[in-house]
Design a protein around this motif. Structure first.
Motif, mmCIF file in Angstrom:
data_model
loop_
_atom_site.group_PDB
_atom_site.id
_atom_site.type_symbol
_atom_site.label_atom_id
_atom_site.label_comp_id
_atom_site.label_asym_id
_atom_site.label_seq_id
_atom_site.Cartn_x
_atom_site.Cartn_y
_atom_site.Cartn_z
ATOM 1 N N GLN A 33 75.755 62.940 0.516
ATOM 2 C CA GLN A 33 74.870 63.790 1.317
ATOM 3 C C GLN A 33 74.498 63.036 2.585
ATOM 4 N N PHE A 34 73.806 63.735 3.485
ATOM 5 C CA PHE A 34 73.450 63.158 4.772
ATOM 6 C C PHE A 34 71.980 63.395 5.057
ATOM 7 N N PRO A 35 71.392 62.609 5.977
ATOM 8 C CA PRO A 35 70.005 62.860 6.357
ATOM 9 C C PRO A 35 69.823 64.298 6.835
ATOM 10 N N GLU A 36 68.625 64.783 6.736
ATOM 11 C CA GLU A 36 68.329 66.180 7.054
ATOM 12 C C GLU A 36 68.845 66.578 8.429
ATOM 13 N N GLU A 37 68.710 65.692 9.410
ATOM 14 C CA GLU A 37 69.099 66.029 10.776
ATOM 15 C C GLU A 37 70.620 66.120 10.958
ATOM 16 N N LEU A 38 71.399 65.655 9.959
ATOM 17 C CA LEU A 38 72.855 65.687 10.072
ATOM 18 C C LEU A 38 73.520 66.683 9.127
ATOM 19 N N ARG A 39 72.770 67.263 8.226
ATOM 20 C CA ARG A 39 73.384 68.052 7.160
ATOM 21 C C ARG A 39 74.125 69.277 7.669
ATOM 22 N N SER A 68 75.821 58.262 23.870
ATOM 23 C CA SER A 68 74.768 57.393 23.341
ATOM 24 C C SER A 68 74.513 57.642 21.852
ATOM 25 N N HIS A 69 75.429 58.332 21.200
ATOM 26 C CA HIS A 69 75.224 58.683 19.803
ATOM 27 C C HIS A 69 75.465 57.478 18.886
ATOM 28 N N ALA A 70 74.643 57.380 17.855
ATOM 29 C CA ALA A 70 74.858 56.379 16.814
ATOM 30 C C ALA A 70 75.828 56.942 15.778
ATOM 31 N N TRP A 71 76.525 56.040 15.052
ATOM 32 C CA TRP A 71 77.383 56.467 13.952
ATOM 33 C C TRP A 71 76.828 55.836 12.681
ATOM 34 N N THR A 72 76.276 56.671 11.819
ATOM 35 C CA THR A 72 75.682 56.182 10.581
ATOM 36 C C THR A 72 76.756 55.553 9.699
#
Length: 275
Positions: free
Chosen positions: A165-171, A72-76
């Motif tokens: 860079q990536f959102p904080e939750e993905l860094r 169910s994961h999204a791919w940014t």
């Protein structure tokens, strides 16, 4: 490390006629479909398959607004930042052996990245690509199949290319080719190398002569390209979850793991490095 600007992103467009000409002789020539923005290339490709689109159709976009990964994961998929592509296939492969299609796709991406950038990514079973512990590419394979045949398959590939860079939750878990090298790699070059490599993989895998020989070649090359296939202590999120050491692939391509309770076969669970 300077971040790429919006102008740099716009300076990396796709030249569809040139790409199509460079793919002459492959199963993908004349079947390229580009979208400035689309909810999901995989969802669109599956719809097109149901409507009779031909084998080898390629759907790629500058942006996905509802990109999907495994589970169910999204791919940014922000605009201009990555390679978002789905390939429609009608492979002559029994449904029981279709995992080899996903594994071959991972090898195709691995070869494309190495060809264009000279980088050596790691392959995490079944088909994530990483630098160190950070993921930069995911592959989602979706099927429409009967008991005895695969009607069609869609291989969705997302590669983080230009993201600074990536959102904080993905860094802690995500990276990109730009982050790893400080360079902006042309997406057209990456897509061309990917489709050429995938065409070669598919030719071997779907040849009627010997699927077992093609599968053995994939298994051998995966063990050379991946630290995850053998000798890695892993945590598997399947059922109640379990921990063990990877011990190669079974005859269908599933990951074997030795646990204190005995051998286990990973059928669909996520695999992570055990702490």
């Amino acid at each position: 490390m300077p971040a790429p600007t919006a102008d740099a992103f716009r300076a990396d467009p796709f030249d569809i006629p040139v790409l199509d000409a460079d793919l002459a002789g492959s199963r993908f020539a004349g079947k390229l479909h580009f979208f400035p923005s689309i909810p999901s290339t995989n969802s669109y490709a599956m719809q097109q398959a149901d409507d009779g689109a031909p084998d080898g159709s390629v759907y790629f976009a500058d942006e996905q607004t509802q990109g999907r990964g495994r589970g169910s994961h999204a791919w940014t998929s922000p605009p201009g930042s990555g390679l978002y592509v789905s390939i429609l296939l009608s492979p002559r492969i029994p449904p029981a052996d279709v995992l080899w299609l996903s594994l071959a796709s991972g090898l195709a991406v691995h070869n494309a990245i190495r060809t264009v950038t000279s980088l050596q990514p790691d392959l995490r079973w079944p088909n994530d690509l990483l630098f160190g512990r950070k993921k930069f590419c995911g592959i989602l394979t979706e099927l429409n199949a009967e008991v005895t045949r695969v009607r069609h398959a869609v291989i969705g590939i997302g590669i983080n290319v230009h993201q600074p860079q990536f959102p904080e939750e993905l860094r802690a878990t995500a990276t990109s080719l730009f982050v790893e090298t400080g360079r902006n790699w042309p997406r057209q070059d990456l897509l061309l190398a990917l489709l050429r490599s995938l065409d070669s993989e598919l030719a071997a895998l779907t040849a009627p002569a010997d699927l077992q020989a093609a599968a053995q070649s994939i298994r051998t090359r995966l063990e050379r390209s991946s630290t995850w296939i053998r000798g890695k202590r892993v945590r598997v999120d399947e059922g109640d979850g379990f921990t063990g050491v990877s011990e190669g692939l079974d005859p269908r391509g599933f990951l074997l793991v030795r646990t204190p309770q005995g051998p286990r076969t990973v059928l669909s669970g996520g695999v992570r490095e055990a702490s």
